[in-house]
Motif scaffolding. Structure first.
Motif, PDB file in Angstrom:
ATOM      1  N   UNK A 284       0.830  -1.190   0.000  1.00  0.00           N
ATOM      2  CA  UNK A 284       0.000   0.000   0.000  1.00  0.00           C
ATOM      3  C   UNK A 284       0.865   1.239   0.000  1.00  0.00           C
ATOM      4  N   UNK A 285       0.265   2.371  -0.357  1.00  0.00           N
ATOM      5  CA  UNK A 285       0.981   3.644  -0.425  1.00  0.00           C
ATOM      6  C   UNK A 285       0.425   4.627   0.603  1.00  0.00           C
ATOM      7  N   UNK A 286       1.314   5.473   1.096  1.00  0.00           N
ATOM      8  CA  UNK A 286       0.941   6.554   2.012  1.00  0.00           C
ATOM      9  C   UNK A 286       1.477   7.867   1.434  1.00  0.00           C
ATOM     10  N   UNK A 287       0.590   8.866   1.317  1.00  0.00           N
ATOM     11  CA  UNK A 287       0.960  10.168   0.794  1.00  0.00           C
ATOM     12  C   UNK A 287       0.444  11.260   1.719  1.00  0.00           C
ATOM     13  N   UNK A 288       1.077  12.440   1.665  1.00  0.00           N
ATOM     14  CA  UNK A 288       0.643  13.595   2.433  1.00  0.00           C
ATOM     15  C   UNK A 288       0.564  14.821   1.532  1.00  0.00           C
ATOM     16  N   UNK A 289      -0.228  15.795   1.977  1.00  0.00           N
ATOM     17  CA  UNK A 289      -0.364  17.038   1.227  1.00  0.00           C
ATOM     18  C   UNK A 289      -0.722  18.167   2.173  1.00  0.00           C
ATOM     19  N   UNK A 290      -0.161  19.327   1.916  1.00  0.00           N
ATOM     20  CA  UNK A 290      -0.509  20.507   2.698  1.00  0.00           C
ATOM     21  C   UNK A 290      -1.843  21.105   2.238  1.00  0.00           C
ATOM     22  N   UNK A 291      -2.113  21.012   0.924  1.00  0.00           N
ATOM     23  CA  UNK A 291      -3.291  21.681   0.376  1.00  0.00           C
ATOM     24  C   UNK A 291      -4.298  20.750  -0.302  1.00  0.00           C
ATOM     25  N   UNK A 292      -4.008  19.434  -0.356  1.00  0.00           N
ATOM     26  CA  UNK A 292      -4.910  18.489  -0.991  1.00  0.00           C
ATOM     27  C   UNK A 292      -4.776  18.428  -2.494  1.00  0.00           C
ATOM     28  N   UNK A 293      -3.881  19.237  -3.050  1.00  0.00           N
ATOM     29  CA  UNK A 293      -3.669  19.252  -4.496  1.00  0.00           C
ATOM     30  C   UNK A 293      -2.282  18.733  -4.879  1.00  0.00           C
ATOM     31  N   UNK A 294      -1.277  19.187  -4.171  1.00  0.00           N
ATOM     32  CA  UNK A 294       0.083  18.725  -4.408  1.00  0.00           C
ATOM     33  C   UNK A 294       0.448  17.702  -3.331  1.00  0.00           C
ATOM     34  N   UNK A 295       0.818  16.519  -3.784  1.00  0.00           N
ATOM     35  CA  UNK A 295       1.038  15.398  -2.870  1.00  0.00           C
ATOM     36  C   UNK A 295       2.498  14.957  -2.893  1.00  0.00           C
ATOM     37  N   UNK A 296       2.977  14.506  -1.754  1.00  0.00           N
ATOM     38  CA  UNK A 296       4.336  13.981  -1.664  1.00  0.00           C
ATOM     39  C   UNK A 296       4.469  12.701  -2.470  1.00  0.00           C
ATOM     40  N   UNK A 297       5.690  12.373  -2.829  1.00  0.00           N
ATOM     41  CA  UNK A 297       5.933  11.060  -3.409  1.00  0.00           C
ATOM     42  C   UNK A 297       5.654  10.025  -2.319  1.00  0.00           C
ATOM     43  N   UNK A 298       5.014   8.907  -2.649  1.00  0.00           N
ATOM     44  CA  UNK A 298       4.532   7.993  -1.605  1.00  0.00           C
ATOM     45  C   UNK A 298       5.627   7.184  -0.924  1.00  0.00           C
ATOM     46  N   UNK A 299       5.321   6.827   0.303  1.00  0.00           N
ATOM     47  CA  UNK A 299       6.069   5.794   1.010  1.00  0.00           C
ATOM     48  C   UNK A 299       5.144   4.590   1.180  1.00  0.00           C
ATOM     49  N   UNK A 300       5.676   3.503   1.710  1.00  0.00           N
ATOM     50  CA  UNK A 300       4.894   2.276   1.827  1.00  0.00           C
ATOM     51  C   UNK A 300       4.015   2.336   3.083  1.00  0.00           C
ATOM     52  N   UNK A 301       2.732   2.040   2.905  1.00  0.00           N
ATOM     53  CA  UNK A 301       1.772   2.091   4.013  1.00  0.00           C
ATOM     54  C   UNK A 301       1.572   0.740   4.682  1.00  0.00           C
TER      55      UNK A 301
END
Length: 360
Positions: A284-301
């Motif tokens: 699975x993937x885990x991503x974060x975003x400050x604004x909901x539009x630009x997302x970090x490159x994922x890490x493993x969830x």
């Protein structure tokens, strides 16, 4: 677009504790250093639920009811249809338990295919239950021809978790125009009410031409995620001009993802999803975003079930994704994730069922 981060029941439950304590020793794939999210380090396997004889169970979306019990809205279809029956014959059902671990009691079918003339004539799938503006909102996918090109996102609402459910006569979101990245369908809804009062709907889609030209390949087309925003819950939803907001196609090798779940915590947007090649087909993937539009490159969830010490019988013929966790959904309490619900092939019926992790 992506802001790239360095890319560095039928179970034996006894091995869970020792496997959980030493997961690195049982991994069959070595991933780049630093590729595991903090989220991934707080998952304690619980086991399976909703192992229904004669049914495949998928898309398990949990929510706490006002009485403190756990309600799960899930997809199911007859076992005789095989794993692919979700596309032409799935219905959405409701079960309840006194605690997240179960046992769950089946209550009723909430949404079933309505037959010719309706946009959700042939399947009802991908449920995602939310409590919004004093009502229960069941986002889902339906189709009208038993195929992928009529998949559309819809929204049913009810004053209580027991209904009655008001069902839409039209989809909530349509595909883009011919040639657009999202001209094939709208599916896999992930919803969140923005702190500014807007209603944000994330959706999966892909391009029809790319899909059709990929006949014979293991994975056809490239799945991306877009965002649509509305000022009212029922819409209209207007697609963000910067779509797709998440697109892994430039990584090469047809890397992509699906099954997003979005929530906000500590003033950040957060997303879980199923990987389709960014790291592998099994995590699975885990991503974060400050604004909901630009997302970090994922890490493993999360990892495949075998990495948690889950022991299963040999995979029956036809179950080609045996042991993989899909459709991640979170049980939230006061906005904080407390359990991860997924879907996985196997279980007592040797079809598919829910699988749960406690978040420590």
């Amino acid at each position: 677009m992506l802001a790239r981060r360095a890319f560095l029941t039928g179970l034996v439950l006894a091995p869970f504790a020792r496997a959980w304590a030493g997961l690195a020793s049982v991994r069959l794939i070595d991933y780049p250093r630093g590729s595991f999210s903090r989220f991934s380090k707080h998952l304690q396997p619980v086991g399976r639920a909703l192992e229904l004889p004669d049914w495949y169970v998928w898309c398990n979306s949990p929510i706490y009811g006002p009485e403190g019990r756990v309600h799960v809205f899930f997809s199911r279809w007859p076992a005789k249809k095989g794993m692919g029956g979700w596309l032409n014959g799935s219905e959405i059902a409701h079960a309840v338990a006194d605690r997240p671990e179960g046992p769950y009691a089946f209550l009723e079918t909430v949404l079933a295919p309505r037959g010719p003339g309706y946009w959700d004539a042939t399947t009802c799938h991908n449920p995602s239950i939310q409590y919004v503006d004093g009502k229960y909102c069941l986002f889902y996918m339906g189709n009208s021809n038993g195929k992928t090109d009529t998949k559309r996102i819809g929204l049913a609402t009810a004053p209580t978790l027991s209904g009655p459910w008001t069902r839409p006569n039209a989809p909530l979101l349509l595909p883009g125009p011919e040639g657009a990245w999202d001209d094939h369908c709208t599916t896999n809804p992930a919803f969140i009410k923005h702190p500014n009062g807007q209603y944000w709907l994330y959706y999966k889609s892909w391009n029809t031409k790319e899909y059709e030209e990929a006949k014979g390949k293991e994975i056809r087309g490239n799945r991306k995620y877009g965002l649509a925003i509305a000022d009212k819950l029922q819409g209209p939803y207007v697609k963000f001009e910067g779509n797709p907001v998440i697109d892994f196609s430039r990584q090469g090798s047809n890397k992509q993802f699906e099954d997003a779940f979005v929530w906000r915590q500590h003033d950040k947007f957060r997303m879980l999803a199923r990987d389709m090649g960014v790291y592998s087909q099994e995590v699975g993937l885990y991503l974060e975003s400050e604004d909901g539009r630009q997302w970090t490159f994922p890490t493993i969830a999360f990892r495949p079930l075998r990495d948690y010490g889950v022991q299963q019988p040999p995979a029956p013929a036809g179950l080609k994704r045996y042991g993989r966790l899909e459709r991640p959904q979170l049980l939230l309490r006061h906005g904080k994730p407390v359990y991860l619900f997924g879907a996985s092939q196997g279980g007592a019926a040797l079809t598919a069922s829910a699988f749960m992790f406690k978040i420590t």
